[in-house]
Write a protein that holds these residues in place. Structure first.
Motif, PDB file in Angstrom:
ATOM      1  N   ASP A  89       0.541  -1.238  -0.005  1.00 27.68           N
ATOM      2  CA  ASP A  89      -0.004  -0.011   0.275  1.00 27.68           C
ATOM      3  C   ASP A  89       0.918   1.324  -0.252  1.00 27.68           C
ATOM      4  O   ASP A  89       1.297   2.307   1.056  1.00 27.68           O
ATOM      5  CB  ASP A  89      -1.119  -0.291   1.014  1.00 27.68           C
ATOM      6  N   LYS A 103      -0.996   4.736   0.604  1.00 29.49           N
ATOM      7  CA  LYS A 103      -0.917   4.824   1.886  1.00 29.49           C
ATOM      8  C   LYS A 103       0.027   5.570   2.191  1.00 29.49           C
ATOM      9  O   LYS A 103      -0.307   6.436   3.396  1.00 29.49           O
ATOM     10  CB  LYS A 103      -1.494   3.577   2.684  1.00 29.49           C
ATOM     11  N   GLU A 119      -8.398   2.184   2.952  1.00 27.50           N
ATOM     12  CA  GLU A 119      -8.776   0.762   3.418  1.00 27.50           C
ATOM     13  C   GLU A 119     -10.075  -0.029   1.887  1.00 27.50           C
ATOM     14  O   GLU A 119     -10.168  -0.876   1.925  1.00 27.50           O
ATOM     15  CB  GLU A 119      -8.905  -0.219   4.992  1.00 27.50           C
ATOM     16  N   SER A 120     -11.283   1.215   2.912  1.00 26.84           N
ATOM     17  CA  SER A 120     -12.519   1.180   1.749  1.00 26.84           C
ATOM     18  C   SER A 120     -12.048   1.915   0.744  1.00 26.84           C
ATOM     19  O   SER A 120     -13.409   2.528   0.197  1.00 26.84           O
ATOM     20  CB  SER A 120     -13.143   1.448   3.219  1.00 26.84           C
TER      21      SER A 120
END
Lengths: 236, 565, 123
Positions: A214, A217, C92-93
């Protein structure tokens, strides 16, 4: 079963497609297919590979348009014909081998190491870090620097100097480490003209990362932090 | 082209990068070059999984770690070096901690330790089951701090320049352009790793071909104890990917086709956690006696983790689970993993003393490429990454001390010209009817068949004959790819040449050693013979094959006794 | 180069969302220029201005208007989605949020299109 490998080749001057048919058994990976070609059909096929267990990051190539590690991709999961190309956003040196020099330079540029004032080479001490603190950054340490994220990044496609998802993730990994004291230094490095603000959250890096890290992120986390720091500095 | 550096370190794995940091810490004035065949973080050290042994906690002691190591080595280890090694180890762990290595932790935030084969204390420090990976990345990142380190990534070593018993430099091909570069150096450290790709069924990366060992051997430096080759009990069938010993350290079982934990017949006390040679032999015996489990890829043994539970596997063995699912489609939480003993570690290497100094002045070797020897006839799990750290540092420091009082000695242009014509005219330009891939395949088959866990005179003789034949045929090799830039075909051919030389040393060394010790097991001489064979093998290069000499083992505290687990 | 913003082969929905965001951004910029040009035409007199406007409020022009509204709504809603993520929230979503925003875009666009249709056609 025979599978058709179409490989994008480059000999230093011209680029062309070449097709090989190779016999495939269940469990055979794309890397094994490439080795089969090199050993039996065309010894001049050039690609990078080392650990063949998805931990060294050498063999990232584009398979049917998507960057993957060749060593962990099962041929039969892809189908009975596949296209192998070098990664995008990197200069191709030969066949599937691309130039990673700049990529590693960018990683280097974010000071990806623990910065501590009391760094003592001769007499190191045990630093305490709870499993929870470890967990806060651990996933981001798993980056193998395969370049898959960088190759799909639209920001990197148009800005050669954009640090890219991997380097920014490395910066975030150390910023989030409870043992580190260099957050300010690293923020200054990744929030410049070629840093996090070039990201437009296509989030493709997170989609293709073979280690599910990720990176998108990490980039947003740093960006948020940088915004907060900037606002704070106005009132200081 | 010619470049000049005080210290040139070849090989960017754990030992190489540790040496770089040690030398750079010693003096900021030194110019240090790091040459590697791949980018540093693509090295084989990243494949180390289980952990690194060090004495850290109450209840453990240096003597206990040293004794475990010596006993594990079947008393072929040099005990002075072992004692030095265990004392230095804890500091290395703490240094890595201070440099950012994400060690797994106990609930109190201390560095955690786990059980490992052959160790009588839970002393293996780990970072999940990616210990090597994290150590390599930590060292690489730390290395970026030193401005006096210059990296030469993707350079392939072709020869060492040694004159009058002194190192003068080396030559390497810059892969990207295909140019030959001459490095002039006051000191050279070889940290090029083992020779694992001699075997076909192996845990090694494709790049581990013993380049440093072979180049040193050809330049007249002796190789030590090459006949000792470790077989790891648990390699994934069919690819050979390592299933770490930590699987058993965390409580995994080995079962044969009857579901029996057969290790109780071979090592009743330590069971699955006996040293690797013992477990590998036991497994191979089970398979030979028909108690292996049949599959399309041959017989295998089941590595059973199903009783550990998903949570523990996810926390402690995530990579193993991932690899088993991706490569064989088996989830270890639900099913046992198919494993078989697999070639894993080269105990031998370039002959050095406890300071990593080879007989050639200014030439050092560290890590798997060197043989100090702390592993003797059999290495204990988690001592290899430890060795790289301790002896990488030792080599770096000794080399730095040495070069501070040494001068450059120039390498003549003829040497460069001769090497250039050897590579580009004789090897690349040659035509012939053999292909290197076929030779490599036949070499692997021979090694897998005749120099595997159980060895016997007839088969060894056959292997020696075969290897000599392959060497003969190698002279007739033709390279398909005639281009210059990034010629992996050329590199591969070089590697095959290196491996053939090393294979010859391994095979003849094994044939000569008429005893069973550690990983070297002779069916025709099943006993250890301390009277005649408590000594290291040294192999010297001659054009007609290796010449052997033997030197005694250093014994300080521990006299050889019977080895039982 | 910039063509790579629009290469979507082998890419996920996020990249397609990114490409569309760029594309709609360009369209809206062009529209903005035209819009300003139209408004500026009032300096040449009321008749000129009204004749300009009259060309746009026709059934033939409706299709462009509807597409323009789609571009505007998409750019806006997707922009809000990006702002949300770029504040460091809810990756995450991110998949479900992408689907939801596309759904919102379509619903709003359909309603808007219907209303424009009735307005222009005078039904």
């Amino acid at each position: 079963m025979d599978v058709e490998f179409r490989i994008r080749r480059f000999d230093g001057e011209k680029s062309y497609w070449q097709t090989f048919n190779i016999p495939v058994k269940r469990g055979m990976t794309v890397l094994e297919g490439l080795y089969y070609i090199k050993e039996n059909l065309d010894g001049s096929l050039t690609f990078r590979a080392s650990c063949r267990m998805a931990i060294c990051g050498s063999c990232a190539v584009k398979i049917n348009g998507k960057p993957r590690l060749a060593c962990e991709t099962q041929i039969l999961e892809i189908g009975n014909s596949l296209e192998v190309e070098p990664l995008d956003n990197f200069k191709v040196i030969k066949d599937l081998v691309t130039d990673f020099e700049g990529f590693f330079k960018k990683h280097e540029a974010v000071k990806p190491y623990l910065i501590r004032k009391d760094d003592n080479y001769e007499e190191p001490v045990e630093l305490i870090q709870s499993p929870k603190e470890l967990h806060a950054y651990y996933d981001f340490t798993l980056c193998v620097k395969c370049g898959a994220c960088y190759s799909v990044c639209p920001a990197a496609a148009t800005r050669d100097d954009y640090l890219g998802p991997a380097a920014i993730t490395a910066a975030y990994r150390f910023n989030a480490d409870s043992r580190d004291e260099g957050e300010k230094i690293r923020l200054a490095l990744v929030c410049g003209d070629n840093g996090v603000w070039r990201c437009h959250f296509a989030a493709e890096c997170s989609e293709v990362c073979p280690k599910q890290i990720d990176p998108a992120k990490a980039v947003q986390k740093i960006r948020f932090k940088s915004a907060i720091e900037t606002i704070k500095s106005i009132f200081r | 082209m010619k470049v000049q550096h005080d210290i040139v370190i070849v090989g960017a794995g754990l030992a190489g990068m540790r040496a770089v940091i040690a030398a750079a810490e010693k003096s900021k004035k030194l110019s240090i070059a790091l040459i590697s065949k791949t980018y540093p973080i693509r090295c084989h050290s990243v494949c180390a999984e289980g952990g690194t042994a060090a004495v850290m906690r109450e209840g453990d002691s240096f003597d206990l770690h040293a004794w475990d190591t010596v006993k594990g080595s079947d008393f072929l280890a040099d005990q002075d070096a072992v004692e030095f090694f265990v004392r230095e180890m804890p500091k290395e762990i703490l240094r890595l901690d201070n440099w950012g290595c994400p060690w797994s932790r106990t609930e109190d935030g201390l560095i955690a330790q786990r059980a490992f084969g052959g160790h009588s204390f839970n002393r293996t420090i780990f970072a999940a089951d990616r210990t090597g990976f994290h150590e390599v990345h930590t060292l690489y990142e730390r290395m970026l701090m030193y401005p006096n380190v210059i990296r030469y990534d993707e350079y392939f070593l072709t020869s060492l320049v040694i004159e009058d018993g002194k190192i003068k430099g080396l030559t390497a091909i810059e892969l990207k352009t295909g140019d030959l570069i001459l490095f002039e150096a006051k000191a050279v450290i070889l940290a090029t790793g083992g020779a694992g790709r001699l075997y076909g069924f192996t845990t090694y990366s494709h790049t581990v071909t013993g380049d440093g060992m072979a180049v040193a051997y050809r330049a007249g430096v002796p190789l030590k104890d090459m006949e000792f080759f470790q077989f790891h009990p648990t390699g994934l069938v069919p690819s050979g990917i390592l299933m770490t010993e930590a699987c058993r350290g965390e409580g995994g079982y080995l079962r044969n086709k009857d579901g029996e934990r057969f290790m109780e017949r071979y090592a009743p006390e330590k069971m699955e956690l006996a040293p690797r040679d013992v477990v590998a032999r036991a497994m191979w015996k089970e398979i030979l006696e028909g108690r292996g489990i049949e599959s399309e890829h041959g017989y295998y043994i089941a590595l059973d983790l199903t009783h550990l539970g998903e949570e523990k596997i996810n926390e402690r063995l995530p990579l193993i689970r991932d690899a088993a699912i991706k490569f064989v489609g088996i989830d270890p939480v639900e099913e046992p993993i198919p494993v078989r003993p697999v070639a894993h570690y080269t105990m031998g290497g370039v002959h050095t003393n406890a300071n990593c100094e080879s007989p050639v002045k200014g030439l050092y070797a560290a890590g798997e490429a060197g043989c100090v020897s702390i592993h003797g006839a059999n290495r204990l799990g988690s001592n290899s990454t430890a060795e790289c750290l301790v002896f990488g540092r030792a080599a770096g420091e000794k080399a730095a001390e040495y070069v501070l009082n040494a001068d450059y000695s120039h390498v003549s242009n003829e040497v460069y010209k001769a090497e250039e014509s050897r590579i580009f005219d004789e090897i690349l330009g040659k035509s012939g009817d053999e292909n290197p891939y076929q030779l490599k395949k036949e070499l692997n088959e021979t090694m897998d068949k005749n120099l595997w866990i159980f060895r016997i005179e007839d088969e060894l003789k056959e292997a020696v004959k075969k290897i000599k034949e392959l060497k003969e045929r190698f002279n007739n090799v033709e390279i398909v790819d005639k281009t210059k830039g990034f010629n992996t075909d050329l590199v591969y051919t070089f590697e095959v040449g290196y491996m053939l030389d090393l294979a010859e040393v391994v095979a003849i060394g094994a044939l000569n050693r008429t005893e069973s010790r550690g990983a070297h097991y002779r069916l025709d001489y099943p006993k250890r013979d301390d009277e005649n064979w408590l000594k290291h093998t040294l192999a010297y290069y001659t054009p007609d094959g290796p010449r052997f000499e033997y030197i005694p083992v250093t014994i300080t505290k521990w006299e050889p006794v019977e080895r039982k687990y | 180069m910039w063509q790579k913003w629009f290469s979507v082969k082998g890419k996920s929905l996020f990249s397609i969302a990114f490409s569309l965001h760029r594309l709609t951004g360009v369209v809206l910029t062009i529209y903005l220029c035209m819009h300003l040009a139209y408004l500026t035409s009032i300096r040449m007199g009321k008749e000129v201005f009204e004749s300009f406007i009259a060309t746009t409020v026709t059934p033939q022009f409706l299709i462009f208007d509807i597409l323009l509204v789609l571009a505007g709504i998409y750019h806006g809603v997707n922009g809000l989605r990006l702002i949300l993520h770029e504040f460091g929230l809810t990756y995450e979503s991110r998949k479900s949020i992408l689907y939801v925003s596309v759904a919102i875009v379509l619903i709003v666009w359909l309603i808007a299109s219907y209303r424009m249709y009735t307005f222009v056609m005078g039904v």
